[in-house]
Motif scaffolding. Structure first.
Motif, PDB file in Angstrom:
ATOM      1  N   GLU A  16      -9.064 -15.439 -14.346  1.00 17.69           N
ATOM      2  CA  GLU A  16     -10.135 -16.170 -13.653  1.00 17.69           C
ATOM      3  C   GLU A  16      -9.933 -16.224 -12.138  1.00 17.69           C
ATOM      4  OE1 GLU A  16     -13.148 -17.364 -14.561  1.00 17.69           O
ATOM      5  OE2 GLU A  16     -12.742 -16.371 -16.458  1.00 17.69           O
ATOM      6  N   LYS A  17      -8.687 -16.438 -11.705  1.00 13.61           N
ATOM      7  CA  LYS A  17      -8.427 -16.525 -10.267  1.00 13.61           C
ATOM      8  C   LYS A  17      -8.674 -15.180  -9.597  1.00 13.61           C
ATOM      9  CE  LYS A  17      -5.272 -18.236  -6.764  1.00 13.61           C
ATOM     10  NZ  LYS A  17      -5.676 -17.294  -5.778  1.00 13.61           N
ATOM     11  N   SER A  18      -8.176 -14.096 -10.216  1.00 12.85           N
ATOM     12  CA  SER A  18      -8.397 -12.760  -9.657  1.00 12.85           C
ATOM     13  C   SER A  18      -9.878 -12.405  -9.660  1.00 12.85           C
ATOM     14  CB  SER A  18      -7.609 -11.707 -10.443  1.00 12.85           C
ATOM     15  OG  SER A  18      -6.232 -11.886 -10.258  1.00 12.85           O
ATOM     16  N   LEU A  19     -10.571 -12.762 -10.734  1.00 16.44           N
ATOM     17  CA  LEU A  19     -12.013 -12.508 -10.810  1.00 16.44           C
ATOM     18  C   LEU A  19     -12.737 -13.257  -9.695  1.00 16.44           C
ATOM     19  CD1 LEU A  19     -14.473 -11.286 -12.231  1.00 16.44           C
ATOM     20  CD2 LEU A  19     -14.466 -13.269 -13.753  1.00 16.44           C
ATOM     21  N   SER A  20     -12.365 -14.496  -9.496  1.00 22.25           N
ATOM     22  CA  SER A  20     -12.970 -15.302  -8.442  1.00 22.25           C
ATOM     23  C   SER A  20     -12.693 -14.693  -7.061  1.00 22.25           C
ATOM     24  CB  SER A  20     -12.430 -16.732  -8.518  1.00 22.25           C
ATOM     25  OG  SER A  20     -12.937 -17.501  -7.464  1.00 22.25           O
ATOM     26  N   LEU A  53       0.831  -1.202   0.000  1.00 15.24           N
ATOM     27  CA  LEU A  53       0.000   0.000   0.000  1.00 15.24           C
ATOM     28  C   LEU A  53       0.870   1.259   0.000  1.00 15.24           C
ATOM     29  CD1 LEU A  53      -2.913   0.988   0.019  1.00 15.24           C
ATOM     30  CD2 LEU A  53      -2.869   0.874   2.507  1.00 15.24           C
ATOM     31  N   GLU A  54       1.919   1.266   0.798  1.00 11.66           N
ATOM     32  CA  GLU A  54       2.855   2.407   0.810  1.00 11.66           C
ATOM     33  C   GLU A  54       3.464   2.614  -0.577  1.00 11.66           C
ATOM     34  OE1 GLU A  54       5.969   1.620   3.622  1.00 11.66           O
ATOM     35  OE2 GLU A  54       4.578   1.532   5.318  1.00 11.66           O
ATOM     36  N   ASP A  74      -3.446  -9.595  -6.329  1.00 12.43           N
ATOM     37  CA  ASP A  74      -4.022 -10.279  -5.168  1.00 12.43           C
ATOM     38  C   ASP A  74      -3.782  -9.483  -3.893  1.00 12.43           C
ATOM     39  OD1 ASP A  74      -4.875 -12.311  -6.796  1.00 12.43           O
ATOM     40  OD2 ASP A  74      -3.429 -13.790  -6.081  1.00 12.43           O
ATOM     41  N   VAL A  75      -2.599  -8.861  -3.801  1.00  7.55           N
ATOM     42  CA  VAL A  75      -2.290  -8.042  -2.629  1.00  7.55           C
ATOM     43  C   VAL A  75      -3.276  -6.884  -2.552  1.00  7.55           C
ATOM     44  CG1 VAL A  75      -0.574  -6.606  -1.462  1.00  7.55           C
ATOM     45  CG2 VAL A  75       0.160  -8.617  -2.721  1.00  7.55           C
ATOM     46  N   PHE A  76      -3.484  -6.225  -3.687  1.00 11.69           N
ATOM     47  CA  PHE A  76      -4.374  -5.073  -3.703  1.00 11.69           C
ATOM     48  C   PHE A  76      -5.795  -5.465  -3.303  1.00 11.69           C
ATOM     49  CE2 PHE A  76      -7.024  -1.774  -5.622  1.00 11.69           C
ATOM     50  CZ  PHE A  76      -6.423  -0.658  -5.061  1.00 11.69           C
ATOM     51  N   CYS A  77      -6.284  -6.576  -3.832  1.00 10.62           N
ATOM     52  CA  CYS A  77      -7.632  -7.052  -3.472  1.00 10.62           C
ATOM     53  C   CYS A  77      -7.705  -7.391  -1.991  1.00 10.62           C
ATOM     54  CB  CYS A  77      -8.016  -8.262  -4.315  1.00 10.62           C
ATOM     55  SG  CYS A  77      -8.425  -7.823  -6.015  1.00 10.62           S
ATOM     56  N   ASP A  78      -6.658  -8.024  -1.468  1.00  9.46           N
ATOM     57  CA  ASP A  78      -6.656  -8.374  -0.049  1.00  9.46           C
ATOM     58  C   ASP A  78      -6.597  -7.150   0.844  1.00  9.46           C
ATOM     59  OD1 ASP A  78      -6.792 -11.002  -0.796  1.00  9.46           O
ATOM     60  OD2 ASP A  78      -5.138 -11.669   0.468  1.00  9.46           O
ATOM     61  N   THR A  96       8.512 -16.035   0.071  1.00 10.60           N
ATOM     62  CA  THR A  96       7.574 -15.743   1.161  1.00 10.60           C
ATOM     63  C   THR A  96       6.372 -14.986   0.619  1.00 10.60           C
ATOM     64  OG1 THR A  96       9.378 -15.669   2.762  1.00 10.60           O
ATOM     65  CG2 THR A  96       7.307 -14.614   3.404  1.00 10.60           C
ATOM     66  N   PHE A  97       6.631 -13.999  -0.257  1.00  9.87           N
ATOM     67  CA  PHE A  97       5.544 -13.254  -0.880  1.00  9.87           C
ATOM     68  C   PHE A  97       4.581 -14.217  -1.567  1.00  9.87           C
ATOM     69  CE2 PHE A  97       3.471 -11.363  -4.520  1.00  9.87           C
ATOM     70  CZ  PHE A  97       3.025 -10.142  -4.048  1.00  9.87           C
TER      71      PHE A  97
END
Length: 192
Positions: A112-116, A19-20, A55-59, A45-46
């Motif tokens: 598809e994974k991001s959409l899901s 986010l930073e 995925d990070v942004f969605c989370d 690790t990421f």
């Protein structure tokens, strides 16, 4: 710190760092390498926590929204002002630019994974919203003409619609102004 607490702390550190970096460099210029370097974690690790930066942004959005919505239940007084403030805070906390909005939608709709994941996040958000709307209906703040589930779905569609149109260059230059106007109209339509 036990193993689960350590995992949660590492995940949160990655999200906070991302986010930073999104705010500093923009979404496109922020790479997984930059995120892992600043967070002080290995690339492996990421990828234990996220498949990609989208995925990070969605989370980040899901984590913040869930945490803040749960807090709304405990606030006293009318629900509507708290709900308005939540929406505006959500727009302020995420460093949206038009480019970022377009990139996120492109990623979410093209994978598809991001959409899901996005659909799951929005469904979770809807399930958190429904009890708040029911309570607002019981207090007479919102009309009972429409089921709470329908109102929750329309709130999410309004939010997403504003993001898409703003990302395309439409509406006010400031996202928070555009969001405030759109939700003012939305909330007025729900008053009895």
């Amino acid at each position: 710190m036990n193993r689960e607490e350590k995992k949660r702390a590492t995940r949160k550190k990655i999200m906070d760092t991302a986010l930073e970096l999104f705010a500093e460099h923009g979404y496109e210029a922020t790479t997984v390498h930059l995120i892992t370097e600043r967070a002080g974690v290995a690339k492996g690790t990421f990828f234990n926590y996220f498949e990609c930066k989208e995925d990070v942004f969605c989370d980040i959005q899901a984590f913040w929204a869930t945490t803040e919505f749960v807090k709304l239940k405990d606030k006293s007084g009318p629900i509507l002002p708290h709900l308005r403030e939540f929406l505006m805070e959500f727009v302020r906390i995420v460093p949206y630019t038009r480019q970022l909005v377009r990139a996120v939608f492109q990623s979410n709709l093209g994978n598809e994974k991001s959409l899901s994941n996005q659909q799951r996040m929005l469904e979770e958000l809807k399930q958190i919203l429904i009890p708040l709307i029911i309570e607002a209906q019981q207090r007479g703040e919102f009309t009972s003409t429409f089921p709470a589930e329908m109102i929750a779905e329309q709130a999410i569609q309004t939010y997403m619609g504003v993001l898409i149109s703003w990302g395309m260059g439409m509406g006010d230059d400031k996202l928070n102004t555009q969001m405030a106007v759109s939700f003012e109209l939305f909330f007025r339509s729900l008053q009895p």
